[in-house]
Scaffold this active site. Structure first.
Site, PDB file in Angstrom:
ATOM      1  N   HIS A  31       0.934  -1.182   0.009  1.00 14.38           N
ATOM      2  CA  HIS A  31       0.195   0.023  -0.193  1.00 14.38           C
ATOM      3  C   HIS A  31       0.847   1.282   0.121  1.00 14.38           C
ATOM      4  O   HIS A  31       2.044   1.024   0.254  1.00 14.38           O
ATOM      5  CB  HIS A  31      -0.852  -0.124   1.290  1.00 14.38           C
ATOM      6  CG  HIS A  31      -0.337   0.122   2.633  1.00 14.38           C
ATOM      7  ND1 HIS A  31       0.572   1.034   3.178  1.00 14.38           N
ATOM      8  CD2 HIS A  31      -0.085  -1.038   3.502  1.00 14.38           C
ATOM      9  CE1 HIS A  31       0.848   0.739   4.142  1.00 14.38           C
ATOM     10  NE2 HIS A  31       0.746  -0.414   4.459  1.00 14.38           N
ATOM     11  N   CYS A  86       3.596  -4.839   6.624  1.00 11.24           N
ATOM     12  CA  CYS A  86       3.009  -4.448   5.338  1.00 11.24           C
ATOM     13  C   CYS A  86       4.348  -3.983   4.607  1.00 11.24           C
ATOM     14  O   CYS A  86       5.462  -3.771   4.957  1.00 11.24           O
ATOM     15  CB  CYS A  86       2.002  -3.475   5.050  1.00 11.24           C
ATOM     16  SG  CYS A  86       0.427  -3.932   6.099  1.00 11.24           S
TER      17      CYS A  86
END
Length: 379
Positions: free
Chosen positions: A307, A324
């Site tokens: 992301h 992440c």
């Protein structure tokens, strides 16, 4: 003249029974299972019609919605069996036409109603019908009610995967991250680009256990798209995109910190979201953050994502996320656009030694082919 008359008389006496004489013969005996007229006929079997003293010439069968019930007449004409099992809570009307051994034609109408299911078990399939997906996408079937272990083999046999070109693969039983039962079909190796896949489930009237039954068949298909993959190299802070095995671009990013290292192995893109709020409470970090991100590519169900991370001033220089892989907004969109649902992302060089459970997303590539085959209920 008298001789001619005698010949005619002999010929007349040599004929078989007339139509009226045939109708005086007993009709063929017809037996229907489940029992005719039953108000709560048992489940789990097809409709079976048998005859004695004659042959079945035709059967017309339909359910209470007017849909025809297909079946097959045995070669000898003494029995007819529906193609599938009876559906719970359904009334069937059967019209059986027979001819007895003596030539008598008869028609018998039978009405039966099957028992209600304690629970109707439905499934959710992924990919959706008509979708185009990546080369790592499994067929994934999620059940809304539990499946008894003793029923798994029967359900697995009822599910068929057909591919063009032919691709080797196998079903495996999985516990989804939600806690529900799931069965996935993965190819032995990644799909060839352009493969056409059809999945059929002849599940009408199949029991799932604990009073649960399936009440319909399933039929869906999808296509494998271009061969797009990605590899994250944690030590070098990079994500490299590959098309047909050749590198076509690299972006910089920040993976998980030493305290929360990114999960390793081969992940499958399970979903994507152009705008998303990153909520720490959803992955076990309480209320530590609530951040808006764009171009979010979901890997694991537990929160391993690719992301944008506009709040991170060390993107591409320091691995400092909670697992992440964060990038600039423009690079996140580039990756988002390149990786379809079902494509794979391999994470290399991470210090995380924990193997991701197969049910934590579409993580079928976390296991070797022999390991995966052990998940089948067929042995």
């Amino acid at each position: 003249m008298p001789a001619l008359f005698a010949a005619a008389l002999v010929t007349s006496c040599g004929t078989g029974a007339t139509a009226s004489q045939a109708q005086e013969q007993p009709a063929a005996e017809v037996t229907v299972t489940p029992a005719a007229g039953a108000k709560s006929a048992p489940l789990g079997d097809p409709i079976a019609i048998r005859t004695e003293g004659g042959k079945i010439t035709s059967v017309e069968a339909q359910d209470d919605k007017g849909a025809a019930v297909p079946g097959k007449l045995a070669s000898g004409g003494t029995s007819w069996t529906s193609d599938g099992k009876v559906r719970p809570g359904t009334t069937y009307t059967l019209t059986t036409r027979t001819t007895s051994d003596g030539g008598r034609k008869a028609t018998k109408k039978t009405v039966l109603t099957t028992a209600e299911a304690d629970r109707v078990n439905k499934l959710t399939n992924s990919p959706g019908n008509g979708q185009t997906v990546g080369t790592g996408m499994p067929v994934s079937v999620l059940f809304d009610n539990p499946i008894d272990k003793g029923r798994r083999a029967g359900i697995e046999k009822a599910l068929k995967v057909t591919t063009s070109p032919k691709v080797e693969g196998a079903w495996g039983w999985v516990t989804d991250y939600s806690g529900k039962d799931r069965i996935d079909w993965r190819p032995k190796t990644y799909w060839p680009a352009g493969t056409k896949v059809t999945v059929k489930g002849a599940l009408t009237g199949v029991p799932s256990g604990a009073g649960g039954w399936f009440v319909r068949d399933y039929d869906f298909g999808f296509t494998i798209g271009a061969d797009h993959k990605a590899v994250i190299d944690v030590p070098s802070h990079t994500l490299t995109m590959y098309e047909n095995g050749s590198a076509v671009g690299t972006v910089k990013g920040s993976a998980g910190s030493p305290q929360a290292p990114t999960r390793g192995g081969v992940h499958t893109v399970r979903s994507k979201n152009a705008d998303e709020t990153m909520d720490s409470s959803t992955i076990g970090y309480g209320d530590q953050w609530m951040l808006d991100a764009k171009w979010v590519t979901h890997l694991t169900a537990s929160g391993t994502f690719l992301h944008s991370a506009p709040w991170n001033n060390s993107v591409g220089a320091v691995n400092n996320s909670h697992g992440c892989f964060g990038m600039t907004t423009s690079d996140a969109k580039r990756v988002y656009d390149f990786l379809p649902v079902g494509s794979t992302v391999e994470v290399r060089g991470t210090s995380n030694t924990e193997r991701t459970d197969v049910g934590n997303g579409l993580e079928v590539w976390q296991e070797s082919w022999p390991q995966w085959q052990q998940r089948s209920a067929l042995g």
